[in-house]
Design a protein around this motif. Structure first.
Motif, PDB file in Angstrom:
ATOM      1  N   ARG A 147      50.446  15.898 113.218  1.00  0.00           N
ATOM      2  CA  ARG A 147      49.686  16.793 112.353  1.00  0.00           C
ATOM      3  C   ARG A 147      50.003  16.448 110.908  1.00  0.00           C
ATOM      4  O   ARG A 147      50.428  15.345 110.602  1.00  0.00           O
ATOM      5  CB  ARG A 147      50.035  18.246 112.686  1.00  0.00           C
ATOM      6  N   ASP A 168      52.413  17.691 109.176  1.00  0.00           N
ATOM      7  CA  ASP A 168      53.756  18.215 108.924  1.00  0.00           C
ATOM      8  C   ASP A 168      54.509  17.412 107.879  1.00  0.00           C
ATOM      9  O   ASP A 168      54.574  16.179 107.959  1.00  0.00           O
ATOM     10  CB  ASP A 168      54.591  18.193 110.210  1.00  0.00           C
ATOM     11  N   TRP A 218      56.797  22.713 105.396  1.00  0.00           N
ATOM     12  CA  TRP A 218      57.487  23.698 106.238  1.00  0.00           C
ATOM     13  C   TRP A 218      58.267  24.692 105.389  1.00  0.00           C
ATOM     14  O   TRP A 218      58.200  25.902 105.620  1.00  0.00           O
ATOM     15  CB  TRP A 218      58.419  22.978 107.210  1.00  0.00           C
ATOM     16  N   LEU A 251      58.859  14.566 112.660  1.00  0.00           N
ATOM     17  CA  LEU A 251      58.627  16.002 112.672  1.00  0.00           C
ATOM     18  C   LEU A 251      57.793  16.451 113.860  1.00  0.00           C
ATOM     19  O   LEU A 251      57.968  17.568 114.366  1.00  0.00           O
ATOM     20  CB  LEU A 251      57.979  16.455 111.366  1.00  0.00           C
ATOM     21  N   SER A 252      56.900  15.591 114.338  1.00  0.00           N
ATOM     22  CA  SER A 252      56.169  15.959 115.548  1.00  0.00           C
ATOM     23  C   SER A 252      57.125  16.060 116.730  1.00  0.00           C
ATOM     24  O   SER A 252      56.973  16.934 117.604  1.00  0.00           O
ATOM     25  CB  SER A 252      55.057  14.953 115.844  1.00  0.00           C
ATOM     26  N   ARG A 265      58.781  19.463 116.295  1.00  0.00           N
ATOM     27  CA  ARG A 265      57.840  20.560 116.548  1.00  0.00           C
ATOM     28  C   ARG A 265      57.551  20.710 118.041  1.00  0.00           C
ATOM     29  O   ARG A 265      57.505  21.818 118.578  1.00  0.00           O
ATOM     30  CB  ARG A 265      56.536  20.322 115.766  1.00  0.00           C
ATOM     31  N   ALA A 268      60.884  21.983 119.939  1.00  0.00           N
ATOM     32  CA  ALA A 268      61.400  23.343 119.740  1.00  0.00           C
ATOM     33  C   ALA A 268      61.172  24.244 120.955  1.00  0.00           C
ATOM     34  O   ALA A 268      62.106  24.918 121.412  1.00  0.00           O
ATOM     35  CB  ALA A 268      60.802  23.954 118.476  1.00  0.00           C
ATOM     36  N   HIS A 284      65.563  19.631 111.905  1.00  0.00           N
ATOM     37  CA  HIS A 284      64.103  19.546 112.024  1.00  0.00           C
ATOM     38  C   HIS A 284      63.581  20.554 113.038  1.00  0.00           C
ATOM     39  O   HIS A 284      62.546  21.200 112.808  1.00  0.00           O
ATOM     40  CB  HIS A 284      63.680  18.132 112.420  1.00  0.00           C
ATOM     41  N   VAL A 285      64.275  20.693 114.168  1.00  0.00           N
ATOM     42  CA  VAL A 285      63.854  21.668 115.174  1.00  0.00           C
ATOM     43  C   VAL A 285      63.919  23.081 114.593  1.00  0.00           C
ATOM     44  O   VAL A 285      62.983  23.879 114.745  1.00  0.00           O
ATOM     45  CB  VAL A 285      64.721  21.559 116.447  1.00  0.00           C
ATOM     46  N   SER A 313      61.143  23.610 112.048  1.00  0.00           N
ATOM     47  CA  SER A 313      59.787  23.609 112.587  1.00  0.00           C
ATOM     48  C   SER A 313      59.320  25.022 112.908  1.00  0.00           C
ATOM     49  O   SER A 313      58.115  25.300 112.891  1.00  0.00           O
ATOM     50  CB  SER A 313      59.710  22.720 113.837  1.00  0.00           C
ATOM     51  N   VAL A 314      60.265  25.927 113.195  1.00  0.00           N
ATOM     52  CA  VAL A 314      59.904  27.302 113.548  1.00  0.00           C
ATOM     53  C   VAL A 314      60.441  28.331 112.559  1.00  0.00           C
ATOM     54  O   VAL A 314      60.146  29.525 112.680  1.00  0.00           O
ATOM     55  CB  VAL A 314      60.415  27.646 114.964  1.00  0.00           C
TER      56      VAL A 314
END
Length: 293
Positions: free
Chosen positions: A10, A12, A17, A200-201, A204, A207, A234-235, A238-239
């Motif tokens: 995406r 990202d 973020w 990053l994918s 994401r 997660a 990163h995990v 991502s959220v």
């Protein structure tokens, strides 16, 4: 690309973020390091200021900045500020000195190095300053700690710089943002650039597999200068989960951090757990409530 068509890749970026979390949950904790806690709003502000400090120090889009720092608030701010500029972070393990340090700075063509003034029995800042004459690309040394002749002060760049102008272009997802070096097991370490798309994918999509949500607190026993430690960040990001920081792993420090800061997920290697078990810390402290990765 099939990855784009399927939604695996995406738009990202780490800057995107952080901006999203700062807007949607500004007062939620983003970083926890013992008594220090930064909300998403505070983290975004600190990153914007340090990004401007780096820009004024001459760091430009696409250039490499080497970072040799422990798992600290300053590491995270430096990392995200480098990314905000569209520059690339090259991690340097805390154990590297002399020839290893020189080889990475030379091969990466880092324009700046961010390091400690003092680390146990040596001064990384003085070591890098001593190498600068033979490193044509290296223009700036930015040091965390007491003022050092020849180095810029990380604290002063952070405190005295205004937030970066929103008109300064940020990165896009196809940009490289990390330059990581292989272990050199079979030959000299090889530099591997990573774009946001792939790194990053992975976080994401990972997660939910790790069952990480915005309510979690993620702790890494592994250093952020290693891919495994960075993946934990990163995990979490991502959220919008909080990252609990352990600057240097020792069994007692890990146990104390678990007891004090109550992380809910732990990124760790078998050696970390074996060391804690050998000291009887697993049973003594509440490791049972953690999810391990």
């Amino acid at each position: 690309s099939e990855f784009l068509a399927r939604g695996w890749w995406r738009d990202d970026t780490l800057s995107g973020w952080v901006a999203r979390h700062a807007e949607e949950r500004p007062d939620a904790p983003a970083l926890i390091q013992a008594a220090r806690m930064l909300s998403w709003r505070e983290l975004a502000n600190q990153v914007a200021r340090f990004a401007e400090g780096l820009r004024r120090a001459g760091v430009a889009r696409g250039e490499v900045v080497a970072v040799q720092l422990p798992n600290s608030v300053e590491f995270v701010i430096a990392y995200l500020a480098i990314c905000r500029l569209g520059a690339v972070m090259c991690t340097v393990h805390m154990l590297y000195r002399g020839a290893e340090l020189e080889a990475l700075l030379s091969h990466s063509r880092a324009c700046a190095a961010i390091c400690l003034v003092q680390a146990k029995d040596w001064s990384p800042a003085e070591a890098v300053l001593g190498l600068r004459g033979g490193l044509q690309a290296l223009r700036s040394v930015i040091a965390l700690g007491p003022k050092t002749v020849g180095a810029l002060s990380l604290e002063e760049l952070l405190e005295q710089s205004p937030p970066i102008d929103a008109r300064v272009p940020g990165p896009v997802a196809a940009d490289p943002f990390l330059l990581l070096y292989t272990s050199g097991t079979t030959s000299a370490p090889k530099g591997v650039p990573h774009p946001y798309h792939t790194m990053l994918s992975n976080a994401r999509l990972g997660a939910p597999e790790h069952r990480i949500t915005a309510d979690d607190r993620v702790l890494s026993a592994a250093p952020f200068t290693h891919l495994f430690g960075l993946y934990s960040l990163h995990v979490a990001w991502s959220v919008g989960a909080a990252a609990v920081l352990l600057p240097v792993f020792t069994p007692s420090e890990l146990a104390a951090t678990v007891e004090r800061d109550r992380p809910t997920a732990l990124w760790t290697a078998p050696a970390h757990i074996a060391a804690c078990r050998a000291m009887g810390l697993i049973e003594k402290h509440d490791f049972g409530s953690l999810r391990f990765s």
